[in-house]
Design a protein around this motif. Sequence first.
Motif, PDB file in Angstrom:
ATOM      1  N   HIS A 133       1.261  -1.134  -0.033  1.00 57.48           N
ATOM      2  CA  HIS A 133      -0.394  -0.111  -0.341  1.00 57.48           C
ATOM      3  C   HIS A 133       0.925   0.953   0.399  1.00 57.48           C
ATOM      4  CE1 HIS A 133      -2.854  -2.332   0.673  1.00 57.48           C
ATOM      5  NE2 HIS A 133      -2.734  -2.574   2.287  1.00 57.48           N
ATOM      6  N   GLN A 134       1.017   1.904  -1.173  1.00 56.61           N
ATOM      7  CA  GLN A 134       1.317   3.195  -1.163  1.00 56.61           C
ATOM      8  C   GLN A 134       0.907   4.296   0.062  1.00 56.61           C
ATOM      9  OE1 GLN A 134       4.543   3.431  -3.338  1.00 56.61           O
ATOM     10  NE2 GLN A 134       3.968   1.209  -3.030  1.00 56.61           N
ATOM     11  N   ILE A 137      -3.237   4.688   5.532  1.00 56.14           N
ATOM     12  CA  ILE A 137      -4.459   3.713   5.374  1.00 56.14           C
ATOM     13  C   ILE A 137      -4.944   4.554   4.587  1.00 56.14           C
ATOM     14  CG2 ILE A 137      -5.925   2.839   6.505  1.00 56.14           C
ATOM     15  CD1 ILE A 137      -4.099   0.160   7.282  1.00 56.14           C
ATOM     16  N   SER A 138      -5.354   6.107   5.467  1.00 54.32           N
ATOM     17  CA  SER A 138      -5.463   7.058   5.311  1.00 54.32           C
ATOM     18  C   SER A 138      -5.972   8.061   4.462  1.00 54.32           C
ATOM     19  CB  SER A 138      -5.725   8.287   6.714  1.00 54.32           C
ATOM     20  OG  SER A 138      -4.112   8.558   7.221  1.00 54.32           O
ATOM     21  N   THR A 140      -3.734   6.833   1.513  1.00 57.16           N
ATOM     22  CA  THR A 140      -3.359   6.131   0.243  1.00 57.16           C
ATOM     23  C   THR A 140      -4.146   6.621  -1.123  1.00 57.16           C
ATOM     24  OG1 THR A 140      -2.585   3.989  -0.824  1.00 57.16           O
ATOM     25  CG2 THR A 140      -4.432   4.414   0.547  1.00 57.16           C
ATOM     26  N   THR A 141      -3.395   5.935  -1.776  1.00 60.79           N
ATOM     27  CA  THR A 141      -4.120   6.708  -3.920  1.00 60.79           C
ATOM     28  C   THR A 141      -4.214   5.452  -4.312  1.00 60.79           C
ATOM     29  OG1 THR A 141      -1.765   6.938  -4.464  1.00 60.79           O
ATOM     30  CG2 THR A 141      -3.630   8.494  -4.128  1.00 60.79           C
ATOM     31  N   HIS A 142      -2.932   4.446  -4.082  1.00 64.04           N
ATOM     32  CA  HIS A 142      -3.260   3.296  -4.862  1.00 64.04           C
ATOM     33  C   HIS A 142      -1.909   2.479  -4.844  1.00 64.04           C
ATOM     34  CE1 HIS A 142       0.140   5.692  -5.961  1.00 64.04           C
ATOM     35  NE2 HIS A 142       1.099   4.045  -6.514  1.00 64.04           N
ATOM     36  N   SER A 143      -2.399   1.015  -4.734  1.00 62.44           N
ATOM     37  CA  SER A 143      -1.325   0.136  -4.224  1.00 62.44           C
ATOM     38  C   SER A 143      -0.987  -0.883  -5.471  1.00 62.44           C
ATOM     39  CB  SER A 143      -2.675  -1.623  -3.090  1.00 62.44           C
ATOM     40  OG  SER A 143      -3.646  -0.758  -2.571  1.00 62.44           O
ATOM     41  N   LEU A 144       0.304  -1.169  -5.173  1.00 60.49           N
ATOM     42  CA  LEU A 144       1.027  -2.058  -5.826  1.00 60.49           C
ATOM     43  C   LEU A 144       1.535  -3.504  -5.703  1.00 60.49           C
ATOM     44  CD1 LEU A 144       4.604  -0.102  -5.978  1.00 60.49           C
ATOM     45  CD2 LEU A 144       2.007  -0.207  -7.427  1.00 60.49           C
TER      46      LEU A 144
END
Lengths: 481, 93
Positions: A133-134, A137-138, A140-144
């Motif tokens: 997670h980039q 948590i609050s 974050t815009t996207h995940s890899l």
Amino acid sequence: MTQYETIIGLEVHVELKTKTKIFCSCSTEFGAEPNHHVCPVCMGLPGVLPVLNKKVVEYGILAGLALNCQIADFSKFDRKNYFYPDLPKAFQVSQYDLPIAEHGHLEFDTGEGEKRVGITRIHMEEDAGKLVHQGSISTTTHSLVDYNRTGVPLIEIVSEPDMRSPEEAKAYVEKLKAIIQYTDVSDCKMQEGSLRCDANVSVRPLGNKEFGTKVEIKNLNSFKAMQRALEYEIERQIDVVEDNGQIVQETRTWDENKGITLALRSKEEAQDYRYFPEPDLVPVVISREWVDSIKKLLPELPDEKKRRYIEEFGLPPYDASVITVSKDIASFFEACTRNYPEAKAISNWIMGDLTRLLNSHNMDIKECSIKPQQLVEMLKLLDNGTISGKIAKTVFEAMFETGKDPGVIVEEKGLKQISDASAIEGIIDRAIEDNPKSVEDYKKGKKKAIGFLVGQVMKASKGKANPQVVNDILQNKLDHM
Amino acid sequence: MIKKSDVEHVALLARLELSEEEKELYTKQLSDILEHAQTLNKLDTENVPPTAHVLPLKNVFREDEVGDHLDPEKALSNAPDKEESFFRVPKIV
């Protein structure tokens, strides 16, 4: 005030030590570049067919036997459906109603006797991928997504709700880990994620027969996290009940930083996995002959080893338990006993200085530079009076740091114990001269004063004087003054 | 019998967004399908073992030997979005 009883059941995921994934020939090696250990099968591309890794079945059977399970004659795989990007197929291949092993148990020592915990079942399944997670948590815009771990074989070991405290839960996992490590089907490294733990927890007023509503806690990635999370969750549930509230059946996650459990999702929706038989994999039929041939691979397990250490070496039960927790420590111990008769002296050094040094360096005994034969040689130097007990600790640390033989260290550092009276006498005379007060005290009948003088001599000799010899000469001199 | 709430539940699990008309339609259709399947219940299956697989095969295994991996560029070639050699997906937490 109402007394409460805690009920804990555990689900432990163990990553198997196969070279390849469960349904394809991709490598399971840890630490590869993202998405470099993938193929059409584990990525779930259309039209591919999974083929079961035979070793996974063998490891599953071996783990089942080690945990006193009945091995299934007939076992099959099922699809567990849920949507999450760590699962490229949108289902996980697992086992639902016909797992590979059932009805086992293990035992551990609670300090007040043996406790037996039932193993409900062991099933085989594929691991999911890893999400990065980039940002927080609050924000974050996207995940890899990295699918290298997708399809790595796991066994999930489900216990009965037999544990009654966080301490028992911890003892259970420790024992389970030891047994699995002995069978060598997994490394069981919690910090690397090859052993992962989820807990089902509920509370009920003491004496009640029915269970309370259970809550599942995820993300228990260390023994410490598990204990803290369980303690927190038990208290939270008791508070809810005391306030006449209702426990909600849900999945919660442990937040290590905040020290609390947080609701993740309600159980009713999430648990509806719509399992159905995996049509791409054919059933596994396990013959008695196959089970018997795997049974032969079963090593001596911690409980048997512990019993043998008590009988064969006369180790106290506590020592035997500690030494047999790890297969590697047990092998180290046994290697020492082959060349040294006093097992208790060996276990003292292993449980004391060696464990302390390994822990403070965050090392495994396998990475340790001290070899069993070197510990044996050091113990012999201690026995024949070449070094004192105090110096032995120094030698041991030097062995740990450098890997050199104890004899070499003693020689290089000039640590040989001085037992020769003539060499010690000078130091003793000086100590008597320098400490007239202590001498006087001794003469007045305060026999303890001699201890101080011995200490002064030891200090002056940098710990090398033989304390027994010092004591004898000193006493003789003082008595004739 | 299938109720509308069952359809809504299944649709949620499958991440399907259904219109009111579709919910009505599927409630009826799924009920019909289940009803049709009830025909099977008339059979006596007392001595028939449950079918785990339709093919008469068992124990199809591979040996634990490492094979070829997909070229990462190829593996990511159909990805709607990527970053370095990762797949990139929208916020999920």
